[in-house]
Scaffold this motif. Structure first.
Motif, short mmCIF file in Angstrom:
data_model
loop_
_atom_site.label_atom_id
_atom_site.label_comp_id
_atom_site.label_asym_id
_atom_site.label_seq_id
_atom_site.Cartn_x
_atom_site.Cartn_y
_atom_site.Cartn_z
N ARG A 155 -14.98 -13.52 -4.85
CA ARG A 155 -14.18 -14.57 -4.14
C ARG A 155 -13.61 -15.38 -5.18
O ARG A 155 -13.91 -15.65 -6.46
N GLY A 156 -12.61 -16.19 -4.94
CA GLY A 156 -11.87 -17.05 -5.80
C GLY A 156 -10.76 -16.11 -6.71
O GLY A 156 -10.74 -16.48 -8.11
N LEU A 157 -10.66 -14.98 -6.39
CA LEU A 157 -9.80 -13.91 -7.29
C LEU A 157 -8.80 -13.32 -6.48
O LEU A 157 -9.16 -12.16 -5.80
N GLY A 158 -7.82 -13.81 -6.60
CA GLY A 158 -6.63 -13.11 -5.76
C GLY A 158 -5.91 -11.95 -6.84
O GLY A 158 -5.80 -12.17 -8.02
N ILE A 159 -5.33 -11.01 -6.19
CA ILE A 159 -4.49 -9.99 -6.94
C ILE A 159 -3.03 -10.81 -7.47
O ILE A 159 -2.33 -11.52 -6.73
N ASN A 160 -2.83 -10.65 -8.77
CA ASN A 160 -1.54 -11.11 -9.21
C ASN A 160 -0.47 -9.85 -9.16
O ASN A 160 0.61 -10.25 -9.15
N ASP A 161 -0.82 -8.79 -9.83
CA ASP A 161 0.07 -7.72 -10.04
C ASP A 161 -0.72 -6.65 -10.16
O ASP A 161 -2.07 -6.38 -10.21
N PHE A 162 0.04 -5.36 -9.92
CA PHE A 162 -0.56 -4.09 -10.22
C PHE A 162 0.40 -3.18 -10.59
O PHE A 162 1.73 -3.19 -10.16
N GLU A 163 -0.04 -1.92 -11.10
CA GLU A 163 0.81 -0.72 -11.47
C GLU A 163 0.27 0.60 -10.80
O GLU A 163 -1.12 0.65 -11.16
N SER A 170 -3.91 0.15 -11.07
CA SER A 170 -4.65 -0.82 -12.22
C SER A 170 -3.89 -2.12 -11.72
O SER A 170 -2.68 -2.34 -11.47
N ILE A 171 -5.17 -2.99 -11.59
CA ILE A 171 -4.67 -4.20 -10.82
C ILE A 171 -5.39 -5.55 -11.82
O ILE A 171 -6.33 -5.59 -12.23
N ARG A 172 -4.35 -6.32 -11.65
CA ARG A 172 -4.56 -7.49 -12.68
C ARG A 172 -4.89 -8.80 -11.61
O ARG A 172 -4.17 -9.05 -10.45
N VAL A 193 0.11 -7.80 -2.15
CA VAL A 193 0.10 -6.47 -2.26
C VAL A 193 1.41 -6.00 -1.76
O VAL A 193 2.00 -4.93 -2.08
N ARG A 194 1.78 -6.24 -0.50
CA ARG A 194 2.97 -5.76 0.19
C ARG A 194 4.23 -5.96 -0.68
O ARG A 194 5.01 -5.32 -0.80
N LYS A 195 4.19 -7.33 -1.13
CA LYS A 195 5.41 -7.86 -2.02
C LYS A 195 5.70 -6.99 -3.48
O LYS A 195 6.83 -6.61 -3.71
N VAL A 196 4.26 -7.01 -4.03
CA VAL A 196 4.49 -6.22 -5.37
C VAL A 196 4.68 -4.77 -5.12
O VAL A 196 5.25 -4.10 -5.96
N GLY A 197 4.06 -4.06 -4.08
CA GLY A 197 4.26 -2.92 -3.81
C GLY A 197 5.59 -2.36 -3.01
O GLY A 197 5.85 -1.55 -2.64
N ALA A 198 6.59 -3.36 -3.23
CA ALA A 198 8.03 -3.25 -2.50
C ALA A 198 7.92 -2.62 -1.24
O ALA A 198 8.84 -1.71 -0.99
#
Length: 511
Positions: A155-163, A170-172, A193-198
């Motif tokens: 908890r307290g750890l949201g996804i910022n970006d991924f490739e 690979s998830i940051r 996730v939806r936004k970064v995943g386009a």
């Protein structure tokens, strides 16, 4: 994250009910799963009564039953009803002369008008057709199950970006990096996730801002209890100070300004047509009827479920049920894909099956908005709907939709059971089908009490459970193949050959 595992079969964004249920499904298959949740604290007053109340539909109740969690889900209701507590769902409808089964845009349908014979393949059992609980309780039950299964929730750890690549994702998150073979976004309507995943997210813009507030008033009797449509909107009032209302402003206020006492009073006066005076605003939130859906639920090794895949107004309480249905459908398919024993196209069937269900719920939400609009045409529609819902056919239709009784996937078969929820057959030993689905395997029921040839035994033992037994009511069938999510994959009303068994099993569980 420094001293913890950084490589997982699946990483899930979001520790709400959908993410937790999916995580439990994947752990049931023995996979390593990490759940990342942006919020530090899972508790919120909006998850409690009165605003946290949720109605569970038949598919959701069956899912909890089939995974052995129904007793925990229903425990508070049983305790409340035994004590006569005011929070018991029965306490609300018992104040009426008839028992309501649900509503459409506030127009109630009643149990005494519903024709249960319309569902001939539904057998009596522990799983009912509808159930009231709270979001807080559902989350607590799922979190406890997840912890007991050894799931890791950070908890307290949201996804910022991924490739993503052909090997994984690979998830940051929070300045650190974790790796998953797959990533699933269960992170809500504003999904990162939806936004970064386009993902292509399309739909209809809002017509109103909805308010759910608890207030203190100078004169609580100035508002009439119940639901009221007015020339400027709609409001519901439950004493002493629980109010929900919609202001047809095109959604302009939602998340654009602070929700102040003065603003709520202004809107309430306009919508209610009264000069009510508020003295305190202990709790307030806004929402809209924005209805959007991802065009596809998968992009490579990234998938969406729940509000991340589809968002709509809370009218009718369909959102939680829709999301949990996504999780139940996806879990076993993703697990089989990761294990390497999934037949070709199994994972793609997740989007193919669930996307039409989501589209129907979004249209159901839009239809309710059409009746709620402050116009003469909407009031005329309301009158017609009230007449229809008071007929047996009308009440049964609305019950089918609200309770989820119409759910059926198109699996290419004509038999009405194929693609529908499996009847809860009672076996000769006194057990029920639902009990045999608790470990996430499929079930092949053979009512002819045969014995499968040796070449099928390995398949049955590893991926599905073979049960040769008579049942209390065969419903005119000879054999039934049930998927791990409780949906009927194949039936035979004549004694089938084992070659037919094998073909049916191979389609869903591989050869």
């Amino acid at each position: 994250m420094d001293n913890t595992q950084s490589n997982f079969d699946v990483v899930i964004a979001g520790a709400g009910p959908v993410g937790l249920f999916l995580a439990c499904e994947l752990r049931l298959a023995g996979l390593s799963v990490l759940v990342l949740e942006q919020a530090n604290d899972p508790h919120s007053p909006l998850k409690k009564l009165p605003f946290g109340m949720r109605g569970l539909s038949a598919p959701t109740i069956e899912a909890f039953y089939r995974r052995g969690m129904l007793d925990e889900i229903t425990a508070p209701q049983r305790a409340n009803e035994q004590s006569g507590g005011e929070n018991a769902p029965a306490a609300h409808w018992m104040q009426q002369s008839r028992r309501p089964g649900g509503h459409f845009a506030g127009i109630q349908f009643f149990h005494d008008k519903i024709d249960m014979k319309k569902w001939p393949y539904r057998l009596p059992g522990p799983a009912g057709t509808n159930l009231a609980t709270t979001m807080e309780h559902v989350e607590s039950v799922l979190a406890a199950r997840a912890t007991a299964m050894g799931l890791e929730i950070r908890r307290g750890l949201g996804i910022n970006d991924f490739e993503q690549s052909e090997e994984g994702v690979s998830i940051r998150a929070g300045g650190e990096t974790v790796h998953g073979r797959w990533l699933v976004g269960c992170d809500g309507g504003r999904s990162t996730v939806r936004k970064v995943g386009a993902f292509n997210f399309v739909g209809t813009d809002p017509e109103f801002t909805g308010y759910s507030v608890q207030v203190e008033m100078v004169d609580p009797d100035q508002l009439a209890p119940g639901r009221h449509y007015t020339p400027t909107g709609m409001y519901t009032y439950q004493k002493p100070g629980t109010i929900a209302m919609v202001d047809f402003d095109g959604g302009a206020f939602h998340r654009t300004r602070p929700i102040t006492l003065e603003h709520v009073q202004t809107v309430l006066r306009r919508v209610s047509g009264t000069e009510v005076t508020l003295t305190a605003l202990p709790l307030a939130t806004t929402w809209t009827d924005r209805a959007f859906q991802a065009m596809a639920y998968r992009n490579g090794r990234v998938l969406l479920a729940g509000d991340a895949a589809h968002t709509h107004s809370p009218l009718g309480g369909q959102g939680l049920n829709l999301g949990l249905g996504d999780a139940m459908n996806l879990g076993w398919k993703l697990a089989a894909t990761i294990r390497g024993d999934a037949p070709v196209g199994l994972l793609d069937s997740y989007s193919a099956e669930r996307h039409p269900v989501g589209a129907q719920v979004l249209d159901w939400s839009r239809a309710q908005v059409a009746i709620m609009r402050p116009s003469r045409s909407s009031r005329a529609l309301e009158t017609i709907f009230r007449d229809i819902i008071e007929t047996t056919d009308g009440a049964t239709y609305f019950a089918e939709r609200v309770w989820g009784m119409r759910l059926r996937y198109d699996l290419g078969a004509t038999h009405p059971l194929v693609g529908s929820s499996a009847p809860d057959f009672e076996l000769a030993d006194g057990t029920r089908l639902g009990e045999h689905l608790r470990y996430g395997k499929g079930v092949l029921l053979d009512f002819n009490i045969g014995s499968p040839p040796s070449q099928y035994l390995g398949l049955f033992n590893s991926r599905i459970k073979y049960i040769a037994s008579d049942v209390t009511d065969q419903l005119g069938l000879s054999a039934v193949l049930v998927r791990p999510d409780g949906l009927v994959a194949w039936v035979s009303d004549a004694v089938p050959s084992y070659e037919e068994f094998g073909q049916a099993v191979s389609r869903w569980f591989g050869s």
